[in-house]
Design an enzyme around this catalytic site. Structure first.
Site, short mmCIF file in Angstrom:
data_model
loop_
_atom_site.label_atom_id
_atom_site.label_comp_id
_atom_site.label_asym_id
_atom_site.label_seq_id
_atom_site.Cartn_x
_atom_site.Cartn_y
_atom_site.Cartn_z
N ASN B 86 0.57 -1.13 0.01
CA ASN B 86 0.10 0.05 -0.09
C ASN B 86 0.84 1.25 0.05
OD1 ASN B 86 -0.05 1.81 2.41
ND2 ASN B 86 0.14 -0.24 3.41
N ALA B 87 0.10 2.43 -0.68
CA ALA B 87 0.93 3.59 -0.62
C ALA B 87 -0.34 4.61 -0.43
CB ALA B 87 1.80 4.06 -1.85
N ILE B 88 -0.78 4.46 0.90
CA ILE B 88 -1.74 5.53 0.91
C ILE B 88 -1.33 6.91 0.97
CG2 ILE B 88 -3.84 6.05 2.55
CD1 ILE B 88 -3.94 3.17 1.13
N CYS B 155 6.16 5.51 8.46
CA CYS B 155 5.48 5.45 7.08
C CYS B 155 6.28 5.78 5.87
CB CYS B 155 4.22 6.81 7.31
SG CYS B 155 3.61 6.40 5.60
N LYS B 190 6.55 3.89 16.92
CA LYS B 190 6.56 2.53 16.13
C LYS B 190 7.48 2.71 14.99
CE LYS B 190 2.87 0.65 12.89
NZ LYS B 190 1.53 0.66 12.51
N ASN B 217 6.34 -1.58 11.15
CA ASN B 217 5.65 -0.91 10.07
C ASN B 217 5.81 -1.68 8.90
OD1 ASN B 217 4.14 0.92 8.42
ND2 ASN B 217 4.59 2.53 9.77
N GLY B 269 1.75 -9.24 9.79
CA GLY B 269 1.35 -10.41 9.23
C GLY B 269 0.55 -11.41 9.89
N GLY B 290 -3.19 -5.94 11.35
CA GLY B 290 -3.35 -4.94 10.36
C GLY B 290 -4.07 -5.48 9.20
#
Lengths: 262, 337
Positions: B86-88, B155, B190, B217, B269, B290
């Site tokens: 993902n790359a939100i 992130c 985090k 992350n 995972g 997640g």
């Protein structure tokens, strides 16, 4: 994020239910899979989708699939075997159970439409059986223009029961040669007709330009890769005149003019 | 898998699931990973009272930044083998909107850990300051129990801040030092796995005053579009998560838990109770779910139930009894229980 949904507002909430496959009909690489799902059959609005768990080992995201048709207590899904997930879903047999979460997303607005033109490309035609029935039931005159790559993909048209259904293929191997929009151009469209478009983004863009040139309003149902399907992940956004909007929550049905397409 | 006893034979006693993250008592060790379970959205979409019947023992909302962020251009997600990328881009409506949303969370019985992100140190400071001010002046019962903050310095999908801080021990220490005096609440950092040695960054965070560490992350990754042979994601690169990363995440949690005395929230995972138990064996006090939330809305409660069954099957009386069994120096094994 200010949401500007164009489709009908989501009035019925979603549930996750295990549903038995009651019928499978294959049309080339497509399958119409019927499932016993009274809850979904009662609640779904044309254009809404369900998140379907893929019956396959290991981690696989659910696949968003439009409700293709509602028959009594059953709903039908139209599935094209494309990747490993959709291929596994298209290969299910009668008697198997699939986990469905839905109905999700906004649906098409069908009230007060005198004349409707449904323009779909490829698997984008999926929601149009239910939409055509709901429109016809509400007194609309419905015409459909479907575009496919070739005669093999066009076999899916056999899954539809729409009286005024026209088909085009890009290679001319079945029906008229050209795209769904080029096909629509050949149809006599009355002023005030509402255009319903569903398919890949470039096709939506072509429908948008065509509708604008004929001064027609419309609604577009968009496709996107999804993770959660219910607004949490922000993974399925498309670009609109109101900024990035989530296909799963603000869509999948948007006002045709809002979508920013190539 | 060979177990010492079957669950049926030894399933009578109570298994203690409660754990403590420093001063914070959790009724079980399973929380959600930020950005994967939006309580407001779940309530809006599903016919279920998620507030009254919250599956996790703490709620971590989507990362809040000082200003609203539109996020990255689509496409933003793609499934990969045993996982997803993902790359939100930290899409969120910003601090003010988050503050406005707090009363809606007041009925939540579970504590809230606010995930904070930013382009620079000052952004994190401004968000924590504003939250502290709001929480201090709020009348009792009008806001949820905010138990702590999770500083998101990991992130991988934003151009400035975040990962740039979390890959640099000095920047991480400077950020934690700046935020630490602002709050007495639990301060979680985090961590990113995108470093040569995660323990160096972890130690910098703890030395600067972090109470707890959460990891991992996502891993920076790339998916190629099979038709165009160009990067598929609008952001070109994204972060990989899901079962594909679990063994790497376990190793990193193991390394951090072995090296440092603070509690660790392990993630990467986890899709089953056994996965959760493996992280606990590697030294995690709590675990976060997640990508599994995307595959099923009931992932949280299923994993808690499975974790309890896995502990019972091994005659382990508590989560604490399993913690650290995989760490060096732990002479015990689950077979000794």
């Amino acid at each position: 994020m200010s949401a500007v949904p164009a489709g009908s507002s989501m009035v019925q909430k979603a549930v996750t239910v295990d549903c038995r496959v009651s019928d499978v009909r294959r049309h080339g690489t497509f399958a119409v899979v019927s499932l016993v799902a009274p809850h979904l059959a009662r609640r779904a609005v044309a254009g809404q989708f369900v998140m379907v768990a893929v019956p396959r080992g290991g981690f696989v995201l659910r696949r968003p699939l439009s409700v293709h048709a509602v028959r009594g207590d059953s709903i039908a899904l139209l599935i094209e075997a494309r990747g490993h997930g959709s291929a596994a879903l298209a290969a299910v047999d009668v008697g198997q159970t699939l986990s469905l979460a839905g109905p999700l997303g906004t649906g098409f607005v069908t009230e007060g439409v005198q004349s409707a033109l449904l323009v779909g490309g490829g698997i984008g035609v999926a929601p149009f059986q239910m939409l055509a029935e709901r429109l016809a039931a509400a007194g609309s005159y419905v015409t459909a223009a479907f575009g496919f790559r070739d005669h093999r993909q066009a076999r899916v048209a056999g899954a539809f029961d729409i009286p005024q259904l026209w088909v085009a293929t890009e290679d001319g191997s079945l029906g008229r040669r050209g795209t769904a929009v080029e096909l629509a151009e050949t149809l006599a469209v009355q002023p005030g007709t509402v255009v319903y478009a569903c398919g890949p983004l470039p096709m939506i863009g072509a429908v948008q330009r065509w509708a604008q040139s004929h001064e027609l309003t419309g609604q577009a149902s968009l496709e996107a890769h999804m993770a959660c399907g219910s607004g949490s992940c922000h993974g399925c956004v498309i670009e609109t005149t109101a900024g990035y909007l989530r296909v799963c929550s603000e869509g999948p049905v948007f006002d045709l003019r809002m979508v920013i397409a190539p | 898998m060979t177990l010492p006893q079957t669950p049926d034979q030894h399933g009578k006693g109570e298994v203690e699931l409660a754990v403590s993250l420093g001063p914070l008592r959790l009724r079980h060790p399973v929380i959600n990973a930020s950005g994967t379970f939006d309580l407001g959205e779940m309530e809006a979409h599903y016919e279920r009272d998620f507030v009254a019947d919250f599956p996790f023992s703490a709620y971590v909302p989507k990362t809040v930044t000082l200003e609203a962020r539109a996020g990255n251009p689509p496409p933003r997600v793609s499934e990969t083998a045993c996982g997803m990328i993902n790359a939100i881009g930290l899409a969120n409506p910003g601090l003010q909107s988050f503050l406005n949303s707090l009363p809606a969370l007041a009925k939540l019985r579970e504590p809230v850990i606010v995930s904070v992100g930013g382009s620079q140190r000052e952004d994190y400071v401004a968000v924590v300051e504003a939250l502290e001010k709001t929480l201090d002046s709020a009348t009792k019962g009008s806001v949820p129990q905010v138990a702590g903050y999770e500083l998101n310095v990991s992130c991988p999908n934003v151009r400035t801040g975040c990962l740039a801080i979390g890959t640099d021990p000095a920047e991480t220490a400077a950020l934690v030092s700046a935020v630490r005096p602002l709050t007495a609440r639990l301060l979680v950092v985090k961590l990113t796995p995108n470093v040569t040695d995660v323990v160096v960054v972890a130690r910098a965070a703890v030395d600067a005053g972090a109470d707890c560490l959460s990891l991992v992350n996502t891993f920076r990754a790339l998916v190629v579009d099979s038709v165009t042979l160009k990067p598929f994601l609008g952001n070109r690169t994204g972060g990989l998560c899901g079962p594909a990363i679990k063994p790497i995440a376990l190793r990193l949690v193991h390394d951090v838990a072995a090296a440092l005395p603070v509690p660790v929230i392990g993630m990467g995972g986890i899709t089953t109770g056994l996965d959760a138990l493996e992280f606990i064996a590697c030294g995690a006090t709590a675990v976060a779910i997640g990508a599994a939330n995307f595959a099923a809305v009931d992932a949280g409660e299923r994993i808690v139930a499975e974790l309890e069954a896995e502990l019972r099957a091994r005659c382990l009386p508590s989560v604490s009894a399993a913690r650290g069994l995989a760490l060096p120096g732990s002479a015990r094994s689950a077979r000794d229980a």
